[in-house]
Design a protein around this motif. Structure first.
Motif, PDB file in Angstrom:
ATOM      1  N   SER A   1      -1.943   5.055   4.145  1.00 25.61           N
ATOM      2  CA  SER A   1      -1.432   3.719   3.861  1.00 25.61           C
ATOM      3  C   SER A   1      -1.130   3.563   2.376  1.00 25.61           C
ATOM      4  CB  SER A   1      -2.417   2.645   4.324  1.00 25.61           C
ATOM      5  OG  SER A   1      -3.622   2.719   3.590  1.00 25.61           O
ATOM      6  N   GLY A   2      -1.936   4.188   1.524  1.00 19.49           N
ATOM      7  CA  GLY A   2      -1.664   4.157   0.087  1.00 19.49           C
ATOM      8  C   GLY A   2      -0.392   4.897  -0.253  1.00 19.49           C
ATOM      9  N   LEU A   3      -0.183   6.020   0.408  1.00 18.83           N
ATOM     10  CA  LEU A   3       1.035   6.796   0.190  1.00 18.83           C
ATOM     11  C   LEU A   3       2.247   6.011   0.653  1.00 18.83           C
ATOM     12  CD1 LEU A   3       2.417   9.428  -0.610  1.00 18.83           C
ATOM     13  CD2 LEU A   3       1.938  10.282   1.678  1.00 18.83           C
ATOM     14  N   ARG A   4       2.141   5.381   1.796  1.00 20.31           N
ATOM     15  CA  ARG A   4       3.244   4.574   2.326  1.00 20.31           C
ATOM     16  C   ARG A   4       3.601   3.442   1.356  1.00 20.31           C
ATOM     17  NH1 ARG A   4       7.146   4.523   6.369  1.00 20.31           N
ATOM     18  NH2 ARG A   4       7.838   2.388   6.452  1.00 20.31           N
ATOM     19  N   LYS A   5       2.571   2.784   0.807  1.00 20.32           N
ATOM     20  CA  LYS A   5       2.797   1.699  -0.137  1.00 20.32           C
ATOM     21  C   LYS A   5       3.484   2.223  -1.401  1.00 20.32           C
ATOM     22  CE  LYS A   5       0.510  -1.915  -2.711  1.00 20.32           C
ATOM     23  NZ  LYS A   5      -0.736  -2.470  -3.183  1.00 20.32           N
ATOM     24  N   ALA A   6       3.048   3.381  -1.893  1.00 18.05           N
ATOM     25  CA  ALA A   6       3.650   3.965  -3.096  1.00 18.05           C
ATOM     26  C   ALA A   6       5.110   4.330  -2.847  1.00 18.05           C
ATOM     27  CB  ALA A   6       2.864   5.200  -3.535  1.00 18.05           C
ATOM     28  N   ILE A   7       5.420   4.874  -1.683  1.00 14.08           N
ATOM     29  CA  ILE A   7       6.798   5.233  -1.341  1.00 14.08           C
ATOM     30  C   ILE A   7       7.655   3.975  -1.250  1.00 14.08           C
ATOM     31  CG2 ILE A   7       8.272   6.161   0.493  1.00 14.08           C
ATOM     32  CD1 ILE A   7       6.014   8.226   0.995  1.00 14.08           C
TER      33      ILE A   7
ATOM     34  N   ILE B   1      10.953   3.103  -3.563  1.00 18.70           N
ATOM     35  CA  ILE B   1      12.261   2.787  -2.985  1.00 18.70           C
ATOM     36  C   ILE B   1      12.733   1.425  -3.472  1.00 18.70           C
ATOM     37  CG2 ILE B   1      13.449   2.230  -0.816  1.00 18.70           C
ATOM     38  CD1 ILE B   1      11.731   4.459   0.475  1.00 18.70           C
ATOM     39  N   GLU B   2      11.834   0.449  -3.505  1.00 14.76           N
ATOM     40  CA  GLU B   2      12.171  -0.890  -3.991  1.00 14.76           C
ATOM     41  C   GLU B   2      12.636  -0.822  -5.440  1.00 14.76           C
ATOM     42  OE1 GLU B   2      12.721  -4.959  -4.245  1.00 14.76           O
ATOM     43  OE2 GLU B   2      12.327  -3.779  -2.452  1.00 14.76           O
ATOM     44  N   TYR B   3      11.938  -0.057  -6.265  1.00 16.58           N
ATOM     45  CA  TYR B   3      12.317   0.088  -7.675  1.00 16.58           C
ATOM     46  C   TYR B   3      13.701   0.732  -7.794  1.00 16.58           C
ATOM     47  CZ  TYR B   3      12.619   2.040 -12.340  1.00 16.58           C
ATOM     48  OH  TYR B   3      13.059   2.384 -13.585  1.00 16.58           O
ATOM     49  N   CYS B   4      13.916   1.799  -7.056  1.00 13.82           N
ATOM     50  CA  CYS B   4      15.198   2.516  -7.152  1.00 13.82           C
ATOM     51  C   CYS B   4      16.368   1.663  -6.678  1.00 13.82           C
ATOM     52  CB  CYS B   4      15.143   3.810  -6.347  1.00 13.82           C
ATOM     53  SG  CYS B   4      14.095   5.069  -7.097  1.00 13.82           S
TER      54      CYS B   4
END
Length: 53
Positions: A15-21, A25-28
């Protein structure tokens, strides 16, 4: 019992990895300036293209 603990740890990491991804994506897509888009973010370029129709 130890197996359940490992599964819980994997869920936390997953879940932490999913949040980081998702954050990346939001930043990019909405904050990172693209030189090939004349200094606009992809979000701004898309909105500009849609408003000129």
């Amino acid at each position: 019992m130890a197996k359940l603990t490992k599964e819980r740890k994997l869920k936390c990491v997953g879940s932490g990895l999913r949040k980081a991804i998702d954050e990346c994506i939001e930043y990019c897509n909405s904050k990172r300036v693209q030189h090939k888009l004349k200094g606009l973010t992809p979000f701004e370029a898309r909105n500009q293209a849609l408003s000129s129709r």
